[in-house]
Design a protein around this motif. Structure first.
Motif, PDB file in Angstrom:
ATOM      1  N   THR A 150       0.836  -1.201   0.000  1.00 29.10           N
ATOM      2  CA  THR A 150       0.000   0.000   0.000  1.00 29.10           C
ATOM      3  C   THR A 150       0.868   1.247   0.000  1.00 29.10           C
ATOM      4  O   THR A 150       1.773   1.393   0.827  1.00 29.10           O
ATOM      5  CB  THR A 150      -0.917   0.006   1.236  1.00 29.10           C
ATOM      6  N   SER A 152       1.121   5.717  -1.487  1.00 29.00           N
ATOM      7  CA  SER A 152       0.430   7.002  -1.455  1.00 29.00           C
ATOM      8  C   SER A 152      -0.641   7.136  -2.529  1.00 29.00           C
ATOM      9  O   SER A 152      -1.532   7.978  -2.408  1.00 29.00           O
ATOM     10  CB  SER A 152       1.444   8.140  -1.594  1.00 29.00           C
ATOM     11  N   ASP A 153      -0.557   6.329  -3.576  1.00 25.05           N
ATOM     12  CA  ASP A 153      -1.559   6.419  -4.633  1.00 25.05           C
ATOM     13  C   ASP A 153      -2.555   5.264  -4.592  1.00 25.05           C
ATOM     14  O   ASP A 153      -3.323   5.056  -5.526  1.00 25.05           O
ATOM     15  CB  ASP A 153      -0.881   6.458  -6.007  1.00 25.05           C
ATOM     16  N   LYS A 174      -3.810   5.649   6.036  1.00 29.04           N
ATOM     17  CA  LYS A 174      -3.785   7.099   5.819  1.00 29.04           C
ATOM     18  C   LYS A 174      -2.374   7.659   6.029  1.00 29.04           C
ATOM     19  O   LYS A 174      -1.953   8.571   5.318  1.00 29.04           O
ATOM     20  CB  LYS A 174      -4.775   7.796   6.751  1.00 29.04           C
ATOM     21  N   LEU A 175      -1.633   7.113   6.994  1.00 29.07           N
ATOM     22  CA  LEU A 175      -0.253   7.553   7.195  1.00 29.07           C
ATOM     23  C   LEU A 175       0.622   7.232   5.977  1.00 29.07           C
ATOM     24  O   LEU A 175       1.618   7.915   5.726  1.00 29.07           O
ATOM     25  CB  LEU A 175       0.338   6.892   8.443  1.00 29.07           C
ATOM     26  N   ARG A 176       0.232   6.212   5.223  1.00 26.91           N
ATOM     27  CA  ARG A 176       0.943   5.874   3.987  1.00 26.91           C
ATOM     28  C   ARG A 176       0.466   6.726   2.814  1.00 26.91           C
ATOM     29  O   ARG A 176       0.988   6.583   1.703  1.00 26.91           O
ATOM     30  CB  ARG A 176       0.744   4.389   3.657  1.00 26.91           C
ATOM     31  N   GLY A 177      -0.552   7.563   3.040  1.00 26.20           N
ATOM     32  CA  GLY A 177      -1.057   8.428   1.989  1.00 26.20           C
ATOM     33  C   GLY A 177      -2.148   7.829   1.143  1.00 26.20           C
ATOM     34  O   GLY A 177      -2.526   8.401   0.103  1.00 26.20           O
ATOM     35  N   ALA A 178      -2.697   6.677   1.538  1.00 30.62           N
ATOM     36  CA  ALA A 178      -3.716   6.001   0.754  1.00 30.62           C
ATOM     37  C   ALA A 178      -5.082   6.665   0.907  1.00 30.62           C
ATOM     38  O   ALA A 178      -5.337   7.398   1.869  1.00 30.62           O
ATOM     39  CB  ALA A 178      -3.801   4.534   1.170  1.00 30.62           C
ATOM     40  N   THR A 179      -5.970   6.384  -0.032  1.00 30.04           N
ATOM     41  CA  THR A 179      -7.378   6.760   0.057  1.00 30.04           C
ATOM     42  C   THR A 179      -8.142   5.558   0.582  1.00 30.04           C
ATOM     43  O   THR A 179      -8.069   4.465   0.005  1.00 30.04           O
ATOM     44  CB  THR A 179      -7.933   7.175  -1.322  1.00 30.04           C
ATOM     45  N   ASP A 198     -11.934   8.040   4.173  1.00 24.37           N
ATOM     46  CA  ASP A 198     -12.413   9.023   3.200  1.00 24.37           C
ATOM     47  C   ASP A 198     -13.857   8.750   2.797  1.00 24.37           C
ATOM     48  O   ASP A 198     -14.617   9.681   2.521  1.00 24.37           O
ATOM     49  CB  ASP A 198     -11.523   8.982   1.959  1.00 24.37           C
ATOM     50  N   ARG A 280       0.144   9.975  16.574  1.00 30.28           N
ATOM     51  CA  ARG A 280      -0.181   9.748  15.162  1.00 30.28           C
ATOM     52  C   ARG A 280      -1.050   8.508  14.964  1.00 30.28           C
ATOM     53  O   ARG A 280      -1.592   8.296  13.879  1.00 30.28           O
ATOM     54  CB  ARG A 280       1.103   9.618  14.349  1.00 30.28           C
TER      55      ARG A 280
END
Length: 314
Positions: A150, A152-153, A174-179, A198, A280
């Motif tokens: 997983t 960021s995109d 979310k910390l990895r930037g995922a949706t 999200d 966090r």
């Protein structure tokens, strides 16, 4: 010492608190005075002999055929070191620690023998209850996000988003930037949004597949997806992670399907604990109960309405 003893497989009432001898640590172990321990879905499955499809005989051979071989259940703990094995480095009597015990279990008691390699120092800013509640769900969630790569995109679907694994998976994704799209019930929709989801799919209103959407990562934390139904939710290069897989799905898990045992590593514990200490990562605690209320703790897990983690204090 006092310990919760499961003398048979069965409902929560098979567990009772009794006086038993304090266990003795080996040379590579710690003896820990337990302050808090988690009561997890894994504990409930063992107690009730409610194993994933195909694992019944294998699990009984490993854990005890007619009753639990290790009668003190529990795999995640936080407490204070009272004795250090002679071949153990990095720990001293009085250290505040937390960790997991794997198949040896034993954390639902006033004292537990903890393998040093599965034990981490507890940061002062993390409570014992949060530390004990963190490890089972967050370690699994962290592993699932790692094996699914997983990033960021990524678009991530978390099935069972309000449980111990799901509440951690939302935040770690979310910390990895995922949706993140979270699957939960109406009563827990606000919680998962607050944790960072999200979008929310309310399974009491419509099934997961109703939207026709596809995701880069699908994490099933509750066991009601299989290889076929899970793959139907994947994008072209998506990855399916089955957290509670049948024997067949475990044996056939390859390519874009991941399953299997979650490793219990002190380095992972330390990383997750640092996220909690820094604010966090939030540990969601459903209830914190005294050891004497162990039956109530198991009942809450069995109810299917547990949100986050159940913790007992000793």
């Amino acid at each position: 010492m006092r310990a919760a003893i499961a003398q048979d497989y069965g409902p929560p009432e098979v567990v009772s608190v009794k006086d038993v001898p304090v266990p003795r640590p080996g040379t590579k172990d710690l003896l820990v005075r337990v302050t808090a321990a988690a009561v997890t879905s894994g504990d409930a499955r063992i107690r009730g002999a409610d194993f994933p499809a195909g694992f019944g005989v294998l699990s009984r051979l490993a854990l005890g055929f007619t009753r639990p071989r290790n009668s003190v259940l529990g795999g995640a703990f936080s407490g204070v070191v009272t004795e250090v094995g002679t071949k153990t480095d990095g720990f001293a009597v009085g250290d505040e620690v937390c960790g997991m015990t794997g198949v040896s279990m034993g954390t639902h008691a006033e004292y537990v023998v903890a393998p040093a390699k599965k034990t981490s120092h507890k940061p002062p800013r993390v409570s014992h209850e949060d530390a004990a509640g963190l490890l089972f769900g967050a370690t699994a969630a962290n592993h699932f996000l790692r094996v699914s790569q997983t990033g960021s995109d990524s678009t991530v679907l978390i099935n069972g988003a309000s449980g111990a694994i799901g509440t951690s998976a939302i935040q770690l994704a979310k910390l990895r930037g995922a949706t993140v799209t979270a699957v939960t019930s109406t009563r827990n929709a606000a919680l998962v949004r607050d944790l960072g989801a999200d979008e929310v799919i309310d399974y009491t209103v419509s099934p997961i597949t109703a939207s026709g959407r596809r995701f880069d990562v699908v994490i099933d934390a509750v066991g009601n997806l299989d290889r076929k139904s899970g793959r139907d939710l994947l994008s072209e290069n998506g990855i399916l992670v089955l957290g509670v897989a049948s024997l067949g799905d475990n044996l056939c898990a390859r390519g874009n399907v991941k399953a299997g045992v979650v490793p219990e590593r002190a380095d992972d514990f330390a990383h997750l604990l640092s996220l909690v200490a820094d604010g966090r990562l939030r540990v969601v605690i459903d209830e914190s109960l005294p050891l004497d209320d162990i039956v109530a703790a198991h009942r809450r897990v069995d109810s299917g309405r547990k949100v986050g983690n159940i913790v007992i204090t000793c």
